[in-house]
Write an enzyme that holds these catalytic residues in place. Structure first.
Site, PDB file in Angstrom:
ATOM      1  N   ASP B   4       0.895  -1.168   0.000  1.00 20.76           N
ATOM      2  CA  ASP B   4       0.000   0.000   0.000  1.00 20.76           C
ATOM      3  C   ASP B   4       0.933   1.218   0.000  1.00 20.76           C
ATOM      4  O   ASP B   4       1.443   1.596   1.059  1.00 20.76           O
ATOM      5  CB  ASP B   4      -0.892  -0.017   1.246  1.00 20.76           C
ATOM      6  CG  ASP B   4      -1.864   1.150   1.253  1.00 20.76           C
ATOM      7  OD1 ASP B   4      -2.339   1.528   0.168  1.00 20.76           O
ATOM      8  OD2 ASP B   4      -2.136   1.690   2.329  1.00 20.76           O
ATOM      9  N   GLU B  65      -0.961  -1.269  -4.986  1.00 18.07           N
ATOM     10  CA  GLU B  65      -2.194  -0.524  -5.243  1.00 18.07           C
ATOM     11  C   GLU B  65      -1.993   0.419  -6.414  1.00 18.07           C
ATOM     12  O   GLU B  65      -1.000   1.138  -6.490  1.00 18.07           O
ATOM     13  CB  GLU B  65      -2.628   0.271  -3.999  1.00 18.07           C
ATOM     14  CG  GLU B  65      -4.000   0.895  -4.195  1.00 18.07           C
ATOM     15  CD  GLU B  65      -4.481   1.657  -2.970  1.00 18.07           C
ATOM     16  OE1 GLU B  65      -4.718   1.021  -1.940  1.00 18.07           O
ATOM     17  OE2 GLU B  65      -4.627   2.881  -3.073  1.00 18.07           O
ATOM     18  N   ASP B 138      -2.609   1.241   6.875  1.00 16.90           N
ATOM     19  CA  ASP B 138      -1.788   0.969   5.681  1.00 16.90           C
ATOM     20  C   ASP B 138      -1.290  -0.479   5.687  1.00 16.90           C
ATOM     21  O   ASP B 138      -1.166  -1.100   4.634  1.00 16.90           O
ATOM     22  CB  ASP B 138      -0.588   1.910   5.639  1.00 16.90           C
ATOM     23  CG  ASP B 138      -0.977   3.343   5.933  1.00 16.90           C
ATOM     24  OD1 ASP B 138      -1.101   4.119   4.983  1.00 16.90           O
ATOM     25  OD2 ASP B 138      -1.180   3.664   7.124  1.00 16.90           O
TER      26      ASP B 138
END
Lengths: 173, 173
Positions: B4, B65, B138
Site C-alpha cells: 500500500d 495498489e 496501511d
C-alpha cells in the site's frame, strides 16, 4: 544534468558552466521505453538508462522537473514515477537533487513563465551555441532544466556565500 | 506480498495461501520516512525498506495498489513515486507485478467496492484468523492487497490451467 521525466520518452541533458559565463553542452538524449511493455519493465529500463547517464556524465547535481497532478491525467502517474526514479538514482549516489517547476524553467530560460516549447528550444539552442535545435522536445527541455539549475544554483551559491561572509563579519570583527 | 504505497507510511503485508484454502499471515508492517526529509532521502528509504522485505519474505508475486490522480492532490505524487519504486524493486528481481485498484481490493475482500477502512481491517483480521486488527490501516490494506492477489491470481491460474488442458485435448486426442 537535467531530467524531463516520462515513461515513453525521458529527456536527459547535461551542461557545464556557471552563472555569467558561457554554457557548454555535455550530452543530450532520451531514454525510451515501449508503450506495450509492462510498467515494471519500463521502470527498470528508465532506471538503467539514467544509471548509464550518471556513470558517463558524472554530474555535480541533478535537476528534475517537478510533476503536478494538473498535467495530462492519463500519463501523469507514469511521469511522476519516472521522476521518482530519477530522484532515487541521484540520491543513491549522494548527488544533490533539485526540483524545478516548468514555469520556473521557462522563466529562467526565456524570461516568461508561459513560453512555449519552440521558444524554449530556440533559447537552449542559442545559449549552448548549437547549430540546430535539440530533438525531440523532451531532450531540449532536459537541457533547459540543466541550464535553469546552473543559473538558480549560482544565485543560491552567491546568497550562501554572502550570508557566510556577513556571519564571519559579525562574529570576527 | 502486497504494497500500500505512501511516502510517510508504506504498508507491506505478505500472506501464504491459494484460493479455496485458509490463508496464513507471513509478515506485516510499514516502512516510514520523515516528512521533514528531502524527497531523495525518502525514496532511498522506501527502496531500502522494500528490498529488505523482498530479501526476507521472498514472495512469489508482488501486488501494488494502483494510484489514481483523483486521490488527495497534495500527496498523490509521492504515493505514485512510492508505488513506482515498489514496482521497480519487484521487476528488477523478475517477480510478477500486479496492480489492483482500491475498489478491486475492497470488492475481493468484502464483496463491496465501496467498503470502508474498518470493514477491510475486520475482514483481513477474520480471513487471516488474527487476534486483533493489524495497525496502522496501511498495513491492513497491504494484507488486503496480498489476499486480493492470491484470489484473483488463483482465478487466472485456473483459467490458464483449463485452457492448457483444452489445448492438450485438441492436439493429443
Amino acid at each position: 544534468m537535467g531530467v524531463d521525466p516520462g515513461l515513453t520518452r525521458c529527456g536527459l541533458g547535461a551542461v557545464e558552466g556557471r552563472p555569467g559565463a558561457p554554457l557548454t553542452l555535455v550530452a543530450v538524449g532520451v531514454v525510451r521505453t515501449g508503450a506495450d511493455e509492462e510498467l515494471g519493465a519500463r521502470l527498470v529500463g528508465i532506471e538503467a538508462g539514467i544509471e548509464q547517464w550518471l556513470d558517463d556524465v558524472r554530474p555535480d547535481a541533478v535537476a528534475v522537473e517537478r510533476v503536478f497532478s494538473q498535467h495530462n491525467v492519463r500519463t501523469v502517474m507514469g511521469t511522476a514515477q519516472a521522476a521518482g526514479i530519477a530522484v532515487l538514482c541521484a540520491a543513491r549516489r549522494g548527488l544533490p537533487v533539485a526540483l524545478h517547476t516548468p514555469s520556473e524553467v521557462k522563466a529562467a530560460i526565456t524570461g516568461s513563465g508561459t513560453a512555449d516549447k519552440k521558444q524554449i528550444g530556440a533559447m537552449v539552442t542559442r545559449l549552448l551555441r548549437l547549430s540546430e535545435m535539440p530533438k525531440p522536445a523532451d531532450a531540449a527541455d532536459a537541457l533547459a532544466l540543466a541550464i535553469c539549475h546552473v543559473w538558480r544554483g549560482g544565485a543560491q551559491h552567491r546568497l550562501a556565500a554572502a550570508l557566510a561572509k556577513a556571519t564571519r563579519k559579525d562574529t570576527r570583527p
